[in-house]
Motif scaffolding. Structure first.
Motif, PDB file in Angstrom:
ATOM      1  N   THR A 116       0.860  -1.179   0.000  1.00 18.21           N
ATOM      2  CA  THR A 116       0.000   0.000   0.000  1.00 18.21           C
ATOM      3  C   THR A 116       0.895   1.227   0.000  1.00 18.21           C
ATOM      4  OG1 THR A 116      -1.860   1.063   1.138  1.00 18.21           O
ATOM      5  CG2 THR A 116      -0.157   0.083   2.534  1.00 18.21           C
ATOM      6  N   ILE A 117       0.328   2.402   0.185  1.00 19.90           N
ATOM      7  CA  ILE A 117       1.146   3.605   0.216  1.00 19.90           C
ATOM      8  C   ILE A 117       2.149   3.526   1.364  1.00 19.90           C
ATOM      9  CG2 ILE A 117      -0.579   5.069  -0.890  1.00 19.90           C
ATOM     10  CD1 ILE A 117      -1.419   6.041   1.889  1.00 19.90           C
ATOM     11  N   PRO A 118       3.357   4.042   1.179  1.00 18.79           N
ATOM     12  CA  PRO A 118       4.356   3.997   2.250  1.00 18.79           C
ATOM     13  C   PRO A 118       4.042   4.991   3.362  1.00 18.79           C
ATOM     14  CG  PRO A 118       5.217   5.195   0.362  1.00 18.79           C
ATOM     15  CD  PRO A 118       3.888   4.645  -0.061  1.00 18.79           C
ATOM     16  N   ASP A 119       4.701   4.829   4.492  1.00 19.22           N
ATOM     17  CA  ASP A 119       4.403   5.690   5.639  1.00 19.22           C
ATOM     18  C   ASP A 119       4.925   7.112   5.457  1.00 19.22           C
ATOM     19  OD1 ASP A 119       7.104   5.254   5.965  1.00 19.22           O
ATOM     20  OD2 ASP A 119       6.913   4.102   7.814  1.00 19.22           O
ATOM     21  N   SER A 120       5.637   7.382   4.376  1.00 17.87           N
ATOM     22  CA  SER A 120       6.081   8.747   4.093  1.00 17.87           C
ATOM     23  C   SER A 120       4.963   9.607   3.510  1.00 17.87           C
ATOM     24  CB  SER A 120       7.255   8.717   3.099  1.00 17.87           C
ATOM     25  OG  SER A 120       6.865   8.094   1.879  1.00 17.87           O
TER      26      SER A 120
END
Length: 238
Positions: free
Chosen positions: A57-61
């Protein structure tokens, strides 16, 4: 880098076989297959324990990322995976070796990849087979992989899960979240979107909502309340 995970695994949600299409479109099946993957083992074997175990999924950045997204069905839980497959109605055969499709045929799929992902796919194929979804690994050349995806001929496939970091989402117009690109999770939907509904398969209501949100995201002001709300709903629904 711009990847949300080193490798993504997708099921063809517009499969030409209507039975497999129904199975792949059931989110419980995809949740079960995710739970059946022993990510810590893959981490130890292929990354010497130095990778981060997370969902594709989308990264934590990404500014609107929430912790639950990376953890979503990313734990290794064979019991829960089997329970979900039972709930769907995918019963075991008499020998308790392979689950059966609703039409009574064995549930067998081919998981395709090119060279980069062969080690991952070999391990995942064993893990999925262990919960009754007989999985065969097929290593093919990348151009043939793309050709087969364009023709809607694949069952499941491994691919680089890239272009998902925040700058890439904007630059690529959220192509990863939409079923676009040359490793689409729904090639029939891609055709429908690209032809304004004249060809292909009409996407699910949820996917059409994702498409709408992607368009709104592209035109919203980064960092604004609107931007954050759209991004969160978009990523959550995806």
């Amino acid at each position: 880098n711009s990847r949300g995970n080193d490798v993504g695994l997708s099921f063809n949600q517009t499969h030409n076989d209507p039975v497999l299409r129904e199975i792949f479109n059931d989110v419980r099946f995809r949740q079960a297959m995710s739970l059946a993957i022993n990510r810590p083992q893959i981490n130890d074997i292929l990354y010497f324990g130095r990778a981060t175990v997370r969902q594709a999924t989308i990264p934590d950045s990404v500014s609107f990322y929430e912790d639950w997204m990376g953890e979503y069905f990313a734990e290794y839980d064979v019991d829960q995976a089997n329970a979900l497959l039972d709930e769907i109605g995918l019963e075991w055969d008499a020998a308790q070796e392979t689950r059966l499709r609703p039409d009574g045929e064995p549930l067998e799929i081919v998981l395709e990849c090119w060279t980069e992902f062969c080690p991952h796919v070999e391990l995942v194929a064993e893990m999925w087979t262990a919960v009754g979804v007989k999985t065969l690994m097929s290593q093919i050349e990348r151009s043939l992989f793309i050709e087969r995806n364009q023709a809607n001929e694949q069952d499941a496939y491994a691919h680089p899960y890239d272009a998902i970091a925040e700058p890439n989402l904007r630059a690529a117009n959220c192509s990863r979240l939409r079923p676009l690109g040359d490793n689409s999770y729904a090639p029939g939907w891609r055709t429908w979107y690209n032809t304004d509904g004249e060809q292909g398969d009409e996407p699910s209501e949820d996917n059409q909502r994702i498409w709408e949100l992607c368009n709104q995201y592209a035109s919203s002001l980064p960092g604004s309340d609107e931007y954050m709300a759209i991004g969160k709903e978009m990523a959550t629904l995806y």
